[in-house]
Design an enzyme around this catalytic site. Sequence first.
Site, mmCIF file in Angstrom:
data_model
loop_
_atom_site.group_PDB
_atom_site.id
_atom_site.type_symbol
_atom_site.label_atom_id
_atom_site.label_comp_id
_atom_site.label_asym_id
_atom_site.label_seq_id
_atom_site.Cartn_x
_atom_site.Cartn_y
_atom_site.Cartn_z
ATOM 1 N N ASN A 174 0.852 -1.188 0.000
ATOM 2 C CA ASN A 174 0.000 0.000 0.000
ATOM 3 C C ASN A 174 0.889 1.239 0.000
ATOM 4 O O ASN A 174 1.328 1.717 1.050
ATOM 5 C CB ASN A 174 -0.922 -0.020 1.224
ATOM 6 C CG ASN A 174 -1.975 -1.093 1.123
ATOM 7 O OD1 ASN A 174 -2.940 -0.964 0.389
ATOM 8 N ND2 ASN A 174 -1.765 -2.182 1.864
ATOM 9 N N GLU A 175 1.171 1.729 -1.190
ATOM 10 C CA GLU A 175 2.094 2.842 -1.375
ATOM 11 C C GLU A 175 1.431 4.177 -1.017
ATOM 12 O O GLU A 175 0.213 4.250 -0.831
ATOM 13 C CB GLU A 175 2.570 2.870 -2.829
ATOM 14 C CG GLU A 175 3.355 1.633 -3.256
ATOM 15 C CD GLU A 175 4.782 1.607 -2.725
ATOM 16 O OE1 GLU A 175 5.085 2.311 -1.741
ATOM 17 O OE2 GLU A 175 5.603 0.858 -3.294
ATOM 18 N N PRO A 176 2.228 5.265 -0.908
ATOM 19 C CA PRO A 176 1.652 6.585 -0.644
ATOM 20 C C PRO A 176 0.505 6.907 -1.593
ATOM 21 O O PRO A 176 0.586 6.670 -2.795
ATOM 22 C CB PRO A 176 2.848 7.514 -0.874
ATOM 23 C CG PRO A 176 4.025 6.692 -0.485
ATOM 24 C CD PRO A 176 3.707 5.298 -0.968
#
Length: 335
Positions: A174-176
């Site tokens: 879950n990236e920025p």
Amino acid sequence: MKTTSEDSKQITYEPAGKFEETRFEKIHNISFEQSTQASAIVAQEIADLICSKEAAGEKCVLGLATGSSPINVYAELVRMHKEEGLSFKNVITFNLDEYWPMDKSDVQSYHYFMHEHLFNHVDIPADQVNIPDGTIDQEEIKPFCIAYEAKIKAAGGLDFQLLGIGRTGHIGFNEPGSHFNSGTRMITLDYLTRADAAGSFRGLSNVPKKAITMGINTVLNAKRIVLLGWGQNKAEILKETIEGEISSIVPATYLQEHENTTFVLDDAAASELTRVKTPWLVGTCDWTKELTAKAVFWLCEKTSKTILSLTDKDYNDHGMSDLLALQGSAYNLNI
């Protein structure tokens, strides 16, 4: 085997900020001198959960992570299985993520990783192991992700979720920019995430640009979450996660809203936390020569002053009034 004070530390959840020295912290955390000691304690919590569920005639549903952080946890679980009879027959696992596209037999796949470090060495039934499939066609990804979520719910939800953290603040992949309501889905990997993996893939160009990952909401629905953080290179992002505001820019900060999360760190990873780096800001200190020097140099940097120009007010305004009292005046202390 000799028992140390580290071995007696507990990682049982406590609300963050209960004591003055932790007043900047929004996530419960505990640090250990060595990650190996910490990993053994985390493994014991998992083993205790498996056994309690088995005694109640229930399945134990584990959310599992990959990467370097959980390797020693898995090694300890394998040791418990072989030497102490810990059984995984009542365990159902769901892995956080997988690169896409990625063949299961590829040594860089998380399917390979999990079997190499855990599943091949314990008695978990193969049909109780669930890992996102990096081989499926793109048009099949959304139905697969919906089915993955449904399978977690059908198993009764995650009893325990093990996490690592990336330098972007990602949990799972879950990236920025990830939404707090996100579920299992395809995601494009951040450049920094790919750069950190480049060594294992023998070059950035070989690192997949996409992955399938459980979502933030999927993780937050777990009954218990333990995040592992090892090493100085994780210190900055851990401080931001533990002490900063909740933001999609640092997805791990969403864990501040979970009511049973503990970060288990080594001392290097905890080194940027306020109570560790600048303890005079949150409580009284044992003013050793080394700590005094560290504090004075920090104050010079903070105020953009030389040592000899620091005043009583500078010390009082920055949490060092007790140090000032010991020395009598800023003049004496500066000299």
